[in-house]
Design a protein around this motif. Structure first.
Motif, short mmCIF file in Angstrom:
data_model
loop_
_atom_site.label_atom_id
_atom_site.label_comp_id
_atom_site.label_asym_id
_atom_site.label_seq_id
_atom_site.Cartn_x
_atom_site.Cartn_y
_atom_site.Cartn_z
N UNK A 199 0.83 -1.20 0.00
CA UNK A 199 0.00 0.00 0.00
C UNK A 199 0.87 1.25 0.00
N UNK A 200 0.27 2.37 -0.38
CA UNK A 200 0.99 3.65 -0.35
C UNK A 200 1.47 3.95 1.06
N UNK A 201 0.63 3.68 2.05
CA UNK A 201 1.00 3.94 3.44
C UNK A 201 2.20 3.08 3.86
N UNK A 202 2.17 1.80 3.51
CA UNK A 202 3.29 0.92 3.87
C UNK A 202 4.57 1.31 3.15
N UNK A 203 4.46 1.74 1.89
CA UNK A 203 5.64 2.18 1.16
C UNK A 203 6.26 3.40 1.84
N UNK A 204 5.40 4.37 2.19
CA UNK A 204 5.90 5.59 2.81
C UNK A 204 6.51 5.31 4.18
N UNK A 205 5.83 4.48 4.98
CA UNK A 205 6.34 4.19 6.32
C UNK A 205 7.56 3.27 6.28
N UNK A 206 7.43 2.15 5.58
CA UNK A 206 8.46 1.12 5.65
C UNK A 206 9.71 1.46 4.87
N UNK A 207 9.54 2.15 3.76
CA UNK A 207 10.71 2.43 2.90
C UNK A 207 11.20 3.86 3.09
N UNK A 208 10.31 4.85 2.87
CA UNK A 208 10.77 6.23 2.91
C UNK A 208 11.16 6.66 4.32
N UNK A 209 10.34 6.34 5.30
CA UNK A 209 10.66 6.77 6.66
C UNK A 209 11.64 5.82 7.35
N UNK A 210 11.27 4.53 7.45
CA UNK A 210 12.04 3.63 8.30
C UNK A 210 13.36 3.20 7.68
#
Length: 317
Positions: free
Chosen positions: A102-113
């Motif tokens: 999901x967009x949320x998982x991409x942003x959280x898991x990849x971009x942020x974390x």
């Protein structure tokens, strides 16, 4: 430029980063504009400048029947990204499983974390997440929640054309090489190795060399002014050339080949693993069948004269 082939390859801890995400096929002038800004902001923020790209191309996984022939296969793409001065590139394996992120998982898991993104720079047509349902508005909202800024870049417009990889693919496929050069910021080129046989031994001793079978984008069948780079680094040799891309119909059995006649030829060390780069500079004519080998030979002499004139005007002789 450091190249990481998965999230697991990233160094721990990774410094915060300024990121651009995309396929970057062609690494064209629009991509270069965004990357330049990424590098500038990374210096200002004392962060890592980083490109995230995907292998294979997402369309090749999700809709293989529509998969584009690439302007720059991955090895060439990474070499061109390295030339921009980026600190690092992350090549994410694109799979069906990854496509369901999901967009949320991409942003959280990849971009942020994983990347500790401080800023994300994107073209204004950017789409991401499962089904490509999210765009810049959703990315900006996620950035506000997760602590990274999002910078949008409008399409770079050159000669009345909004730059995109798909547009440049069509232009190359039409044989409009001068326009492709203007949009890419360099001549269109392909990187390969020599075809098996025909002068390949410890040296190339004849002035003709064929590329090994090449699956990605080529201009349409025809005869071209080209330059052939043989080898890499300080030992590389560059030859002016005339190249036929096509099936050579005059000789009966038709089989596709990219065959270059080297104009300023000298014997050169060569093996079947020697890197070659063939730059397409101008289209001379379409490929056609001639009534005899003698008629073809006469036309080749005219093609060579046309190419020599081109090289003289370009200061390459």
């Amino acid at each position: 430029m450091n190249v990481y082939r998965s999230i697991g390859d990233l160094p721990a801890p990774l410094d915060r980063s300024v990121v651009a995400i995309g396929n970057f096929d062609g690494v064209h002038r629009g991509h270069q504009m965004i990357i330049q800004r990424v590098r500038e902001r990374a210096r200002e923020l004392q962060a890592v400048s980083l490109a995230v790209t995907f292998d294979p191309h997402p369309v090749a996984v999700l809709h293989p029947e529509y998969a584009p022939k690439l302007i720059t296969p991955m090895a060439q793409r990474l070499a061109l990204l390295a030339e921009t001065g980026l600190d690092a590139a992350l090549v994410l394996p694109f799979t069906h499983e990854f496509s369901r992120l999901s967009a949320d998982d991409f942003a959280r898991g990849i971009l942020r974390d994983a990347l500790h993104a401080a800023e994300v720079h994107e073209g204004d047509n950017f789409r991401f997440g499962h089904g490509a349902t999210a765009g810049l508005a959703e990315l900006k909202e996620l950035g506000q929640q997760l602590g990274f800024a999002v910078v949008a870049h409008g399409a770079l417009r050159i000669r009345g054309i909004d730059l995109s990889s798909s547009q440049i693919r069509r232009i190359i496929a039409d044989g409009r090489l001068a326009l492709a050069r203007a949009l890419l910021g360099r001549p269109f080129s392909v990187r390969s190795t020599p075809a098996h046989g025909r002068g390949i031994g410890s040296k190339l001793t004849v002035p003709t060399i064929n590329l090994a079978p090449y699956a990605d984008l080529l201009p349409p069948n025809g005869v071209y002014v080209t330059r052939m780079k043989i080898g890499t680094g300080a030992a590389a040799r560059v030859f002016n050339a005339v190249t036929n891309a096509g099936v050579r119909p005059t000789f009966g059995e038709e089989s596709f080949a990219v065959e270059s006649y080297l104009l300023n030829f000298e014997a050169v060390d060569l093996s079947e693993q020697t890197p070659l780069e063939l730059c397409f500079l101008a289209r001379i004519r379409e490929e056609r069948r001639f009534p005899s080998p003698e008629a073809l030979k006469a036309q080749i002499l005219r093609d060579v004269a046309w190419a020599q004139h081109y090289f003289r005007r370009a200061g390459l002789i």
